[in-house]
Design a protein around this motif. Structure first.
Motif, PDB file in Angstrom:
ATOM      1  N   GLY A 115       5.020  -9.455  13.945  1.00 38.85           N
ATOM      2  CA  GLY A 115       5.551 -10.123  15.123  1.00 38.85           C
ATOM      3  C   GLY A 115       5.364 -11.626  14.987  1.00 38.85           C
ATOM      4  N   GLY A 116       6.084 -12.393  15.769  1.00 41.58           N
ATOM      5  CA  GLY A 116       6.013 -13.848  15.700  1.00 41.58           C
ATOM      6  C   GLY A 116       4.616 -14.374  16.008  1.00 41.58           C
ATOM      7  N   ASN A 117       4.120 -15.216  15.118  1.00 41.13           N
ATOM      8  CA  ASN A 117       2.807 -15.839  15.263  1.00 41.13           C
ATOM      9  C   ASN A 117       1.675 -14.832  15.415  1.00 41.13           C
ATOM     10  OD1 ASN A 117       3.722 -18.539  14.975  1.00 41.13           O
ATOM     11  ND2 ASN A 117       4.585 -18.366  17.022  1.00 41.13           N
ATOM     12  N   CYS A 118       1.872 -13.658  14.871  1.00 42.07           N
ATOM     13  CA  CYS A 118       0.863 -12.594  14.840  1.00 42.07           C
ATOM     14  C   CYS A 118       0.453 -12.428  13.381  1.00 42.07           C
ATOM     15  CB  CYS A 118       1.506 -11.314  15.365  1.00 42.07           C
ATOM     16  SG  CYS A 118       0.491  -9.845  15.291  1.00 42.07           S
ATOM     17  N   ILE A 119      -0.812 -12.121  13.128  1.00 45.78           N
ATOM     18  CA  ILE A 119      -1.210 -11.936  11.727  1.00 45.78           C
ATOM     19  C   ILE A 119      -0.780 -10.553  11.227  1.00 45.78           C
ATOM     20  CG2 ILE A 119      -3.034 -13.669  11.681  1.00 45.78           C
ATOM     21  CD1 ILE A 119      -5.066 -11.420  12.139  1.00 45.78           C
ATOM     22  N   ASN A 120      -0.370 -10.523   9.998  1.00 45.49           N
ATOM     23  CA  ASN A 120       0.177  -9.336   9.367  1.00 45.49           C
ATOM     24  C   ASN A 120      -0.743  -8.105   9.477  1.00 45.49           C
ATOM     25  OD1 ASN A 120       1.927  -7.782   7.860  1.00 45.49           O
ATOM     26  ND2 ASN A 120       1.873  -9.063   6.061  1.00 45.49           N
ATOM     27  N   PRO A 121      -2.054  -8.201   9.179  1.00 48.33           N
ATOM     28  CA  PRO A 121      -2.890  -6.999   9.258  1.00 48.33           C
ATOM     29  C   PRO A 121      -2.908  -6.359  10.647  1.00 48.33           C
ATOM     30  CG  PRO A 121      -4.033  -8.707   8.050  1.00 48.33           C
ATOM     31  CD  PRO A 121      -2.805  -9.341   8.639  1.00 48.33           C
ATOM     32  N   MET A 122      -2.766  -7.170  11.697  1.00 45.54           N
ATOM     33  CA  MET A 122      -2.717  -6.610  13.048  1.00 45.54           C
ATOM     34  C   MET A 122      -1.472  -5.749  13.214  1.00 45.54           C
ATOM     35  SD  MET A 122      -2.612  -8.521  16.741  1.00 45.54           S
ATOM     36  CE  MET A 122      -4.221  -9.250  16.536  1.00 45.54           C
ATOM     37  N   THR A 123      -0.331  -6.266  12.796  1.00 44.10           N
ATOM     38  CA  THR A 123       0.907  -5.495  12.885  1.00 44.10           C
ATOM     39  C   THR A 123       0.804  -4.222  12.052  1.00 44.10           C
ATOM     40  OG1 THR A 123       2.204  -7.504  13.240  1.00 44.10           O
ATOM     41  CG2 THR A 123       3.410  -5.555  12.528  1.00 44.10           C
ATOM     42  N   LEU A 124       0.257  -4.313  10.854  1.00 42.47           N
ATOM     43  CA  LEU A 124       0.126  -3.134   9.997  1.00 42.47           C
ATOM     44  C   LEU A 124      -0.713  -2.044  10.651  1.00 42.47           C
ATOM     45  CD1 LEU A 124      -0.347  -4.778   6.513  1.00 42.47           C
ATOM     46  CD2 LEU A 124       1.506  -3.273   7.220  1.00 42.47           C
ATOM     47  N   SER A 125      -1.740  -2.424  11.394  1.00 41.80           N
ATOM     48  CA  SER A 125      -2.626  -1.432  12.015  1.00 41.80           C
ATOM     49  C   SER A 125      -1.865  -0.529  12.984  1.00 41.80           C
ATOM     50  CB  SER A 125      -3.787  -2.130  12.724  1.00 41.80           C
ATOM     51  OG  SER A 125      -3.356  -2.801  13.902  1.00 41.80           O
ATOM     52  N   TRP A 126      -0.775  -1.012  13.550  1.00 40.55           N
ATOM     53  CA  TRP A 126      -0.003  -0.214  14.501  1.00 40.55           C
ATOM     54  C   TRP A 126       0.777   0.908  13.823  1.00 40.55           C
ATOM     55  CZ3 TRP A 126       2.431  -5.334  16.517  1.00 40.55           C
ATOM     56  CH2 TRP A 126       1.463  -6.076  17.191  1.00 40.55           C
ATOM     57  N   PHE A 127       0.923   0.849  12.514  1.00 37.66           N
ATOM     58  CA  PHE A 127       1.750   1.819  11.790  1.00 37.66           C
ATOM     59  C   PHE A 127       0.946   2.591  10.740  1.00 37.66           C
ATOM     60  CE2 PHE A 127       4.413  -1.623  13.310  1.00 37.66           C
ATOM     61  CZ  PHE A 127       5.272  -0.916  14.138  1.00 37.66           C
ATOM     62  N   ALA A 128      -0.340   2.773  10.988  1.00 43.65           N
ATOM     63  CA  ALA A 128      -1.239   3.421  10.026  1.00 43.65           C
ATOM     64  C   ALA A 128      -0.820   4.848   9.682  1.00 43.65           C
ATOM     65  CB  ALA A 128      -2.675   3.405  10.567  1.00 43.65           C
ATOM     66  N   ASP A 129      -0.121   5.525  10.587  1.00 42.20           N
ATOM     67  CA  ASP A 129       0.264   6.912  10.341  1.00 42.20           C
ATOM     68  C   ASP A 129       1.183   7.092   9.142  1.00 42.20           C
ATOM     69  OD1 ASP A 129      -1.240   7.669  12.515  1.00 42.20           O
ATOM     70  OD2 ASP A 129       0.467   7.908  13.857  1.00 42.20           O
ATOM     71  N   ILE A 130       1.863   6.046   8.713  1.00 36.05           N
ATOM     72  CA  ILE A 130       2.823   6.218   7.620  1.00 36.05           C
ATOM     73  C   ILE A 130       2.296   5.728   6.270  1.00 36.05           C
ATOM     74  CG2 ILE A 130       4.770   6.114   9.217  1.00 36.05           C
ATOM     75  CD1 ILE A 130       5.386   3.311   8.084  1.00 36.05           C
ATOM     76  N   TRP A 131       1.123   5.135   6.231  1.00 35.84           N
ATOM     77  CA  TRP A 131       0.595   4.557   4.991  1.00 35.84           C
ATOM     78  C   TRP A 131       0.453   5.569   3.854  1.00 35.84           C
ATOM     79  CZ3 TRP A 131      -4.108   1.591   7.346  1.00 35.84           C
ATOM     80  CH2 TRP A 131      -3.635   0.490   8.074  1.00 35.84           C
ATOM     81  N   LYS A 132       0.116   6.809   4.182  1.00 37.22           N
ATOM     82  CA  LYS A 132      -0.133   7.800   3.131  1.00 37.22           C
ATOM     83  C   LYS A 132       1.146   8.391   2.550  1.00 37.22           C
ATOM     84  CE  LYS A 132      -4.676   8.980   4.786  1.00 37.22           C
ATOM     85  NZ  LYS A 132      -5.533   9.933   5.434  1.00 37.22           N
ATOM     86  N   SER A 133       2.247   8.269   3.259  1.00 36.75           N
ATOM     87  CA  SER A 133       3.494   8.902   2.823  1.00 36.75           C
ATOM     88  C   SER A 133       4.540   7.942   2.273  1.00 36.75           C
ATOM     89  CB  SER A 133       4.125   9.660   3.992  1.00 36.75           C
ATOM     90  OG  SER A 133       3.225  10.616   4.498  1.00 36.75           O
ATOM     91  N   TYR A 134       4.479   6.683   2.682  1.00 34.08           N
ATOM     92  CA  TYR A 134       5.505   5.712   2.315  1.00 34.08           C
ATOM     93  C   TYR A 134       4.897   4.538   1.562  1.00 34.08           C
ATOM     94  CZ  TYR A 134       8.357   8.339   5.538  1.00 34.08           C
ATOM     95  OH  TYR A 134       9.044   9.356   6.155  1.00 34.08           O
ATOM     96  N   THR A 162       0.839  -1.185   0.000  1.00 32.13           N
ATOM     97  CA  THR A 162       0.000   0.000   0.000  1.00 32.13           C
ATOM     98  C   THR A 162       0.880   1.242   0.000  1.00 32.13           C
ATOM     99  OG1 THR A 162      -1.976   1.005   0.987  1.00 32.13           O
ATOM    100  CG2 THR A 162      -0.256   0.261   2.515  1.00 32.13           C
ATOM    101  N   GLY A 163       0.256   2.379  -0.122  1.00 32.41           N
ATOM    102  CA  GLY A 163       0.980   3.654  -0.101  1.00 32.41           C
ATOM    103  C   GLY A 163       1.285   4.138  -1.498  1.00 32.41           C
ATOM    104  N   PRO A 164       1.697   5.393  -1.617  1.00 31.45           N
ATOM    105  CA  PRO A 164       1.974   5.969  -2.932  1.00 31.45           C
ATOM    106  C   PRO A 164       3.126   5.245  -3.634  1.00 31.45           C
ATOM    107  CG  PRO A 164       2.661   7.467  -1.178  1.00 31.45           C
ATOM    108  CD  PRO A 164       1.950   6.335  -0.519  1.00 31.45           C
ATOM    109  N   THR A 165       2.949   5.018  -4.916  1.00 30.00           N
ATOM    110  CA  THR A 165       3.968   4.287  -5.676  1.00 30.00           C
ATOM    111  C   THR A 165       5.300   5.022  -5.701  1.00 30.00           C
ATOM    112  OG1 THR A 165       3.178   5.248  -7.747  1.00 30.00           O
ATOM    113  CG2 THR A 165       2.308   3.082  -7.133  1.00 30.00           C
ATOM    114  N   ASP A 166       5.280   6.350  -5.516  1.00 28.03           N
ATOM    115  CA  ASP A 166       6.529   7.108  -5.512  1.00 28.03           C
ATOM    116  C   ASP A 166       7.054   7.368  -4.099  1.00 28.03           C
ATOM    117  OD1 ASP A 166       4.497   8.869  -4.798  1.00 28.03           O
ATOM    118  OD2 ASP A 166       5.277  10.534  -6.011  1.00 28.03           O
ATOM    119  N   GLY A 167       6.411   6.783  -3.089  1.00 25.33           N
ATOM    120  CA  GLY A 167       6.860   6.956  -1.708  1.00 25.33           C
ATOM    121  C   GLY A 167       8.121   6.146  -1.427  1.00 25.33           C
ATOM    122  N   LYS A 168       8.894   6.587  -0.431  1.00 26.72           N
ATOM    123  CA  LYS A 168      10.070   5.817  -0.014  1.00 26.72           C
ATOM    124  C   LYS A 168       9.596   4.454   0.473  1.00 26.72           C
ATOM    125  CE  LYS A 168      13.146   9.533   1.436  1.00 26.72           C
ATOM    126  NZ  LYS A 168      13.884  10.103   2.573  1.00 26.72           N
TER     127      LYS A 168
END
Length: 156
Positions: free
Chosen positions: A61-80, A48-54
């Motif tokens: 985390g271990g034995n954690c599902i990916n979408p849960m981990t992603l939810s913790w870093f929602a602030d950077i989705w629009k820029s990176y 996800t995120g802009p194709t021209d983003g860094k």
């Protein structure tokens, strides 16, 4: 040859994957999904995120599902540009092949992913087991990581 699985039962696997899909629906952004062939097996990746983003790789985390981990870093989705692979050998849609955390296997796995996405250097985020994966990259392939500041966080 008997196929091995990381799950104790087929019902348990279904529940985990159903939870994965349900959690993904709660995230306020659309993700592309792709499967990348690596030397250790197939890796499911959310992007996800802009194709021209860094580029930033986020490892669950271990034995954690990916979408849960992603939810913790929602602030950077629009820029990176976010690449979030389901860790191979852990819950999610990647192959269930367990790879060693004590040698260069995870570094090579990340290198395969970066090559597929044509990324020379990237920042990385990983809580818990994900941080250990990043340390393997920093140890064996330090030239793949870059330091830059993301929303006040320092990352490799």
């Amino acid at each position: 040859m008997k196929k091995t699985t990381i799950y104790k039962t087929a019902i348990g696997k279904k529940r985990i994957l159903d939870s994965y899909e349900d959690y993904l629906k709660t995230l306020p952004v659309d993700f592309d999904r792709c499967y990348v062939q690596t030397r250790f097996g197939t890796t499911h990746t959310l992007i996800t995120g802009p194709t021209d983003g860094k580029p930033v790789f986020i490892f669950q985390g271990g034995n954690c599902i990916n979408p849960m981990t992603l939810s913790w870093f929602a602030d950077i989705w629009k820029s990176y540009r976010i690449y979030a692979p389901d860790t191979i050998g852990h819950p999610g849609y990647s192959d269930e092949t367990r790879i060693s955390a004590s040698d260069n296997s995870f570094a090579l796995w990340i290198s395969d992913l970066m090559e597929e996405f044509k990324i020379q250097k990237s920042a990385f985020i990983g809580p818990s087991y994900g941080a250990g994966i990043i340390l393997r990259l920093a140890t064996f392939l330090p030239e793949k990581s870059s330091l830059f500041n993301i929303s006040g966080m320092r990352v490799l």
